[in-house]
Enzyme design. Structure first.
Site, short mmCIF file in Angstrom:
data_model
loop_
_atom_site.label_atom_id
_atom_site.label_comp_id
_atom_site.label_asym_id
_atom_site.label_seq_id
_atom_site.Cartn_x
_atom_site.Cartn_y
_atom_site.Cartn_z
N LYS A 1 9.30 -2.91 -7.50
CA LYS A 1 9.72 -2.58 -8.88
C LYS A 1 9.85 -3.83 -9.76
O LYS A 1 9.76 -3.74 -10.97
CB LYS A 1 11.05 -1.81 -8.85
CG LYS A 1 12.23 -2.63 -8.33
CD LYS A 1 13.52 -1.85 -8.25
CE LYS A 1 13.68 -1.02 -7.02
NZ LYS A 1 13.57 -1.72 -5.71
N HIS B 1 0.84 -1.21 0.00
CA HIS B 1 0.00 0.00 0.00
C HIS B 1 0.87 1.26 0.00
O HIS B 1 2.09 1.20 0.17
CB HIS B 1 -0.90 0.00 1.24
CG HIS B 1 -0.11 -0.01 2.51
ND1 HIS B 1 0.50 -1.14 3.00
CD2 HIS B 1 0.21 0.98 3.37
CE1 HIS B 1 1.14 -0.86 4.12
NE2 HIS B 1 0.98 0.44 4.37
N HIS C 1 15.95 2.39 6.13
CA HIS C 1 15.76 1.10 5.45
C HIS C 1 15.85 -0.09 6.41
O HIS C 1 16.41 -1.13 6.09
CB HIS C 1 16.80 1.00 4.34
CG HIS C 1 16.64 -0.19 3.43
ND1 HIS C 1 15.43 -0.66 2.99
CD2 HIS C 1 17.56 -1.02 2.87
CE1 HIS C 1 15.61 -1.72 2.22
NE2 HIS C 1 16.89 -1.96 2.13
N THR D 1 3.68 5.57 -3.33
CA THR D 1 4.91 5.60 -4.14
C THR D 1 5.97 4.57 -3.71
O THR D 1 6.06 4.22 -2.54
CB THR D 1 5.57 7.01 -4.07
OG1 THR D 1 5.73 7.37 -2.70
CG2 THR D 1 4.72 8.05 -4.79
N ARG D 2 6.73 4.14 -4.71
CA ARG D 2 7.93 3.32 -4.49
C ARG D 2 9.00 3.79 -5.46
O ARG D 2 8.68 4.39 -6.50
CB ARG D 2 7.65 1.83 -4.80
CG ARG D 2 6.65 1.15 -3.91
CD ARG D 2 7.17 0.95 -2.50
NE ARG D 2 6.30 0.11 -1.69
CZ ARG D 2 5.20 0.55 -1.05
NH1 ARG D 2 4.85 1.82 -1.12
NH2 ARG D 2 4.47 -0.29 -0.34
N CYS E 1 4.42 0.48 7.30
CA CYS E 1 4.50 -0.54 6.25
C CYS E 1 5.38 -1.66 6.81
O CYS E 1 5.97 -1.49 7.88
CB CYS E 1 5.12 0.09 5.01
SG CYS E 1 4.96 -0.89 3.50
N LYS F 1 9.03 12.32 1.41
CA LYS F 1 9.17 11.05 2.14
C LYS F 1 10.66 10.74 2.34
O LYS F 1 11.40 10.65 1.36
CB LYS F 1 8.48 9.94 1.34
CG LYS F 1 8.60 8.56 1.91
CD LYS F 1 7.39 7.70 1.57
CE LYS F 1 7.50 6.91 0.29
NZ LYS F 1 6.33 6.04 0.06
C1 LIG Z 1 8.13 1.38 3.58
C2 LIG Z 1 8.42 0.53 2.38
C3 LIG Z 1 9.14 1.04 1.33
C4 LIG Z 1 9.43 0.28 0.22
N1 LIG Z 1 10.10 0.85 -0.81
C5 LIG Z 1 10.27 0.16 -1.96
C6 LIG Z 1 10.80 0.79 -3.08
O1 LIG Z 1 11.12 1.98 -3.04
N2 LIG Z 1 10.93 0.08 -4.23
C7 LIG Z 1 10.58 -1.22 -4.30
O2 LIG Z 1 10.76 -1.82 -5.36
N3 LIG Z 1 10.05 -1.87 -3.23
C8 LIG Z 1 9.89 -1.20 -2.07
N4 LIG Z 1 9.31 -1.80 -0.99
C9 LIG Z 1 9.03 -3.24 -1.03
C10 LIG Z 1 7.73 -3.61 -1.70
O3 LIG Z 1 6.71 -2.70 -1.37
C11 LIG Z 1 7.39 -5.04 -1.28
O4 LIG Z 1 8.49 -5.88 -1.64
C12 LIG Z 1 6.13 -5.57 -1.92
O5 LIG Z 1 5.06 -4.68 -1.75
C13 LIG Z 1 5.80 -6.93 -1.35
O6 LIG Z 1 4.60 -7.38 -1.91
P1 LIG Z 1 3.92 -8.74 -1.49
O7 LIG Z 1 2.84 -8.97 -2.48
O8 LIG Z 1 4.97 -9.78 -1.31
O9 LIG Z 1 3.35 -8.49 -0.02
P2 LIG Z 1 1.96 -7.83 0.47
O10 LIG Z 1 1.69 -6.59 -0.25
O11 LIG Z 1 1.97 -7.76 1.95
O12 LIG Z 1 0.88 -8.88 -0.01
C14 LIG Z 1 0.62 -10.07 0.66
C15 LIG Z 1 -0.88 -10.21 0.76
O13 LIG Z 1 -1.20 -11.50 1.23
C16 LIG Z 1 -2.33 -11.38 2.06
N5 LIG Z 1 -2.41 -12.55 2.92
C17 LIG Z 1 -1.57 -12.88 3.93
N6 LIG Z 1 -1.95 -14.03 4.52
C18 LIG Z 1 -3.06 -14.44 3.88
C19 LIG Z 1 -3.93 -15.56 4.04
N7 LIG Z 1 -3.72 -16.48 4.98
N8 LIG Z 1 -5.01 -15.67 3.21
C20 LIG Z 1 -5.23 -14.72 2.25
N9 LIG Z 1 -4.44 -13.65 2.06
C21 LIG Z 1 -3.36 -13.51 2.87
C22 LIG Z 1 -2.06 -10.09 2.80
O14 LIG Z 1 -3.20 -9.55 3.42
C23 LIG Z 1 -1.50 -9.21 1.71
O15 LIG Z 1 -2.50 -8.47 1.05
C24 LIG Z 1 9.01 -1.06 0.15
C25 LIG Z 1 8.28 -1.61 1.21
C26 LIG Z 1 7.97 -0.82 2.31
C27 LIG Z 1 7.20 -1.42 3.44
O1 LIG Z 2 13.70 -0.75 -3.47
C1 LIG Z 2 14.19 0.36 -3.44
O2 LIG Z 2 14.63 0.90 -4.45
C2 LIG Z 2 14.26 1.10 -2.11
C3 LIG Z 2 15.66 1.42 -1.80
C4 LIG Z 2 15.76 2.03 -0.46
C5 LIG Z 2 15.07 1.23 0.55
C6 LIG Z 2 13.67 0.90 0.20
N1 LIG Z 2 13.65 0.30 -1.09
#
Ligand SMILES: Cc1cc2nc3c(=O)[nH]c(=O)nc-3n(C[C@H](O)[C@H](O)[C@H](O)COP(=O)(O)OP(=O)(O)OC[C@H]3O[C@@H](n4cnc5c(N)ncnc54)[C@H](O)[C@@H]3O)c2cc1C
Ligand SMILES: O=C(O)[C@@H]1CCCCN1
Length: 389
Positions: A351, A49, A275, A52-53, A318, A271
């Site tokens: 990304k 959620h 990290h 931006t990323r 997050c 923002k």
């Molecule tokens: C503050 C922050 C900054 C970031 N910055 C960057 C960035 O600049 N660039 C970048 O590339 N990446 C960045 N990231 C990383 C990136 O956002 C994550 O790697 C990515 O969103 C992970 O996605 P996901 O689908 O694995 O996890 P999630 O988005 O958490 O999705 C998992 C989903 O599974 C669901 N779920 C869990 N258990 C169950 C269950 N038992 N039954 C059904 N559903 C379930 C959850 O509710 C959730 O919706 C950042 C992350 C954060 C927190």
């Molecule tokens: O995935 C990225 O690009 C950023 C770098 C800095 C830390 C958070 N994630």
């Protein structure tokens, strides 16, 4: 009596960006696919959620740089299909001790991979980026291909495209039981579903979902305080002025990187985050109230970003799911080849989501994945377990 549920080609558990992208690729390839999500969509309790990323090709490992080549193409294709802008090029400013390991490795990798980059000496830096203080001894370079990814917009666009392709999303349905087998049975409070294969992309809940099916991965869940800082002169660090994203390596204040994105989603607020964070249970994220990272950020912002008020105006939450080597997990379940796992995105996975979705789809089909997945194998944690290739 309700009619029996169909046997899907694939069920994807978890509708964050990784599961949604995997579901999209499955549906695009005519697989009858169900995407299950525990919360009612959209939600802000996981990792995908927020507005931006950062998107960038600047990585010290070649395999990430190569995956990003394709990821940029797939993001552009998604933009076209959805008719919405998902990326905005701003560049990424990388700062760090000139002689430090990380800065050198990053610079070397970018040069080796012939990525467009601009190196700024201290004079050029203060001329082009007057509202940032470059630390003495720090080098500075710009990955000009980098920019901002519109995260919330991307997630809803991918989910919408998945549905247009015939995919089914059922939200508010937490998966409580998985029975492996040639046909996998998945239970939620509302229903029982069956599929020929299963993709598990449950973010920070990975350990909770995987240990009952015999897989224990060394994953750490961290709560990240997402801090926004007020511009003293509104707009001075704005995306509209193409202020870049930045990563600060090895600062005086911190043992982990500090990073930031231009002011955009909350006009007048930039923002800037740390990290890393403190360990948490994903079901009790708000019970983790440690703010020691904010103190580190205050000192850094006040020294290096003189145009920001050095007290955060907004703090959101997050979570990261971190592996010991900070590389992802993209592999089959070692005992069940029709269960595919995407996990451990270690705070940098957004990304890559279109490529991650594609390789997870390829694994469910038993195809040779279009990228080398050896850095992402489960076997690196469990030397005797089976693996993807
Ligand atoms: C503050 C922050 C900054 C970031 N910055 C960057 C960035 O600049 N660039 C970048 O590339 N990446 C960045 N990231 C990383 C990136 O956002 C994550 O790697 C990515 O969103 C992970 O996605 P996901 O689908 O694995 O996890 P999630 O988005 O958490 O999705 C998992 C989903 O599974 C669901 N779920 C869990 N258990 C169950 C269950 N038992 N039954 C059904 N559903 C379930 C959850 O509710 C959730 O919706 C950042 C992350 C954060 C927190
Ligand atoms: O995935 C990225 O690009 C950023 C770098 C800095 C830390 C958070 N994630």
């Amino acid at each position: 009596l309700s009619p029996p549920s169909p046997v899907y080609d694939c069920i994807v558990v978890g509708a964050g960006i990784q599961g949604s992208c995997a579901a999209y690729h499955l549906a695009k390839n005519q697989r009858k696919t169900l995407l299950l999500e525990q919360f009612v969509l959209p939600h802000s309790r996981g990792s995908s959620h927020g507005q931006t990323r950062i998107i960038r090709k600047a990585y010290k490992e070649d395999f990430y740089a190569h995956m990003m080549e394709e990821s940029y193409e797939l993001w552009a294709q998604l933009e076209k299909e959805a008719g919405v802008q998902l990326c905005r090029q701003t560049g990424l400013l990388l700062m760090g001790p000139e002689t430090g390991k990380d800065y050198q490795l990053m610079k070397d990798a970018m040069q080796r991979n012939k990525l467009p980059l601009v190196i700024l000496n201290p004079e050029e830096f203060s001329q082009h980026i007057p509202n940032v203080n470059l630390t003495g001894g720090d080098g500075a370079l710009v990955d000009t291909t980098a920019g901002v990814l519109y995260a919330d917009r991307a997630l809803s666009a991918v989910q919408r495209l998945f549905q247009v392709l015939g995919g089914v999303i059922k939200d508010g349905q937490k998966v409580t039981d998985i029975k492996p087998g040639p046909v996998v049975t998945v239970t939620t409070a509302a229903a029982v579903y069956q599929a020929k294969s299963l993709v598990i992309t449950v973010g920070t809940w990975a350990s909770k979902v995987l240990s009952p099916i015999g897989l224990n991965l060394p994953l750490q869940v961290l709560k990240i305080n997402v801090c926004y800082w007020k511009e003293k002169v509104a707009g001075s660090y704005s995306v509209n002025r193409r202020f870049p994203c930045f990563i600060q390596l090895e600062s005086q204040e911190a043992s982990h990187d500090i990073y930031g994105l231009p002011s955009n989603e909350y006009p007048g607020l930039m923002k800037v985050c740390y990290h890393t964070g403190s360990e948490t249970d994903p079901d009790d994220r708000d019970g983790q109230t440690d703010r020691s990272d904010v103190e580190i950020l205050k000192r850094y912002v006040s020294r290096c970003f003189p145009g920001l008020v050095p007290v955060p105006a907004v703090v959101e939450s997050c979570m990261y799911t971190v592996t010991p080597d900070l590389h992802f997990v993209l592999d089959y379940h070692p005992a069940h080849r029709n269960i595919v796992i995407g996990a451990g995105f270690s705070g940098h996975g957004f990304k890559f989501a279109p490529v991650v979705g594609k390789v997870l789809y390829e694994l469910t089909m038993g195809q040779v994945p279009s990228h080398d997945l050896s850095p992402f194998r489960i076997g690196r944690f469990q030397p005797h377990a089976g693996s993807a290739q």
